[in-house]
Motif scaffolding. Structure first.
Motif, PDB file in Angstrom:
ATOM      1  N   SER A  37       0.831  -1.198   0.000  1.00 27.87           N
ATOM      2  CA  SER A  37       0.000   0.000   0.000  1.00 27.87           C
ATOM      3  C   SER A  37       0.869   1.252   0.000  1.00 27.87           C
ATOM      4  CB  SER A  37      -0.961  -0.013   1.194  1.00 27.87           C
ATOM      5  OG  SER A  37      -0.254  -0.108   2.392  1.00 27.87           O
ATOM      6  N   GLY A  38       0.240   2.385  -0.312  1.00 27.92           N
ATOM      7  CA  GLY A  38       0.955   3.645  -0.503  1.00 27.92           C
ATOM      8  C   GLY A  38       1.494   4.254   0.771  1.00 27.92           C
ATOM      9  N   THR A  39       2.171   5.393   0.600  1.00 32.56           N
ATOM     10  CA  THR A  39       2.800   6.125   1.692  1.00 32.56           C
ATOM     11  C   THR A  39       2.067   7.437   1.922  1.00 32.56           C
ATOM     12  OG1 THR A  39       4.926   5.204   1.028  1.00 32.56           O
ATOM     13  CG2 THR A  39       4.971   7.128   2.487  1.00 32.56           C
ATOM     14  N   SER A  40       1.658   7.718   3.167  1.00 32.74           N
ATOM     15  CA  SER A  40       0.939   8.941   3.512  1.00 32.74           C
ATOM     16  C   SER A  40       1.891  10.002   4.048  1.00 32.74           C
ATOM     17  CB  SER A  40      -0.115   8.666   4.591  1.00 32.74           C
ATOM     18  OG  SER A  40      -1.056   7.738   4.147  1.00 32.74           O
ATOM     19  N   THR A  41       1.619  11.265   3.683  1.00 30.49           N
ATOM     20  CA  THR A  41       2.391  12.386   4.222  1.00 30.49           C
ATOM     21  C   THR A  41       1.471  13.561   4.502  1.00 30.49           C
ATOM     22  OG1 THR A  41       2.860  13.239   2.008  1.00 30.49           O
ATOM     23  CG2 THR A  41       4.497  11.758   2.966  1.00 30.49           C
ATOM     24  N   GLY A  42       1.867  14.437   5.417  1.00 32.60           N
ATOM     25  CA  GLY A  42       1.171  15.691   5.679  1.00 32.60           C
ATOM     26  C   GLY A  42      -0.222  15.546   6.240  1.00 32.60           C
ATOM     27  N   VAL A  43      -0.442  14.650   7.185  1.00 30.47           N
ATOM     28  CA  VAL A  43      -1.772  14.431   7.742  1.00 30.47           C
ATOM     29  C   VAL A  43      -2.199  15.630   8.588  1.00 30.47           C
ATOM     30  CG1 VAL A  43      -3.179  12.956   9.226  1.00 30.47           C
ATOM     31  CG2 VAL A  43      -1.422  11.935   7.761  1.00 30.47           C
ATOM     32  N   LEU A  44      -3.425  16.112   8.340  1.00 28.64           N
ATOM     33  CA  LEU A  44      -4.003  17.215   9.093  1.00 28.64           C
ATOM     34  C   LEU A  44      -5.441  16.851   9.417  1.00 28.64           C
ATOM     35  CD1 LEU A  44      -3.773  20.123  10.167  1.00 28.64           C
ATOM     36  CD2 LEU A  44      -4.548  20.888   7.910  1.00 28.64           C
TER      37      LEU A  44
END
Length: 163
Positions: A37-44
């Motif tokens: 699965s993908g990579t998450s960044t910048g969670v708000l």
């Protein structure tokens, strides 16, 4: 109109706007468990404690329970996929770059594949699978609207037996 209602109305517009895409009924990709699965960044995240109905220009968003809105970028490398899954609430994805294929199951039990490229958007409601079908990283800008009481953001689903 106050800022919160305007933001909700704008988000609802994104949720309900259609995008023309190519589609086909077919056999879904057979995939192992979602190890790629993908990579998450910048969670708000932001929480609205109120029950609300926001409507404007024939677009509406209703929340019967307190909701949380989460935004983040999700990157799928070429060939990466999400595995079959669902989410509590609603997810809106905007393809910032690259190309992805979203697989869903229709009410008739057939599998449907739709391809989305840069500048297109789609929703994720019910079981689905997302796969990077291109040869460059696919970057999705994700907005999730879900009940604040939800205990998980992703629910792994079994691979469907589509016809």
């Amino acid at each position: 109109m106050n800022g919160r209602k305007l933001t909700v109305a704008a988000l609802a517009t994104v949720l309900l706007c259609g995008v023309y895409v190519s589609s086909a009924s077919a056999t879904p990709p057979s995939v192992p468990p979602p190890t790629a699965s993908g990579t998450s960044t910048g969670v708000l995240d932001g929480t609205d404690r109120h029950v609300f109905v926001a409507a404007q220009e024939r677009v509406a968003l209703t929340a019967a329970v307190p909701t949380t809105v989460s935004t983040f970028d999700l990157t799928y490398q070429p060939g990466q996929f999400s595995g079959w899954h669902s989410h509590p609430g609603i997810v809106v994805a905007v393809v910032a770059s690259g190309t992805v294929e979203r697989w869903t199951v229709t009410k008739r039990g057939t599998c449907r594949a739709e391809e989305f490229g840069g500048g297109e958007s789609f929703t994720e409601v019910g079981p689905h699978l997302v796969r990077n079908t291109g040869d460059i990283p696919a970057v999705l800008s994700i907005t999730r609207i879900y009940p604040t009481s939800a205990t998980q953001g992703r629910i792994d689903e079994p691979e469907p037996a589509c016809r």
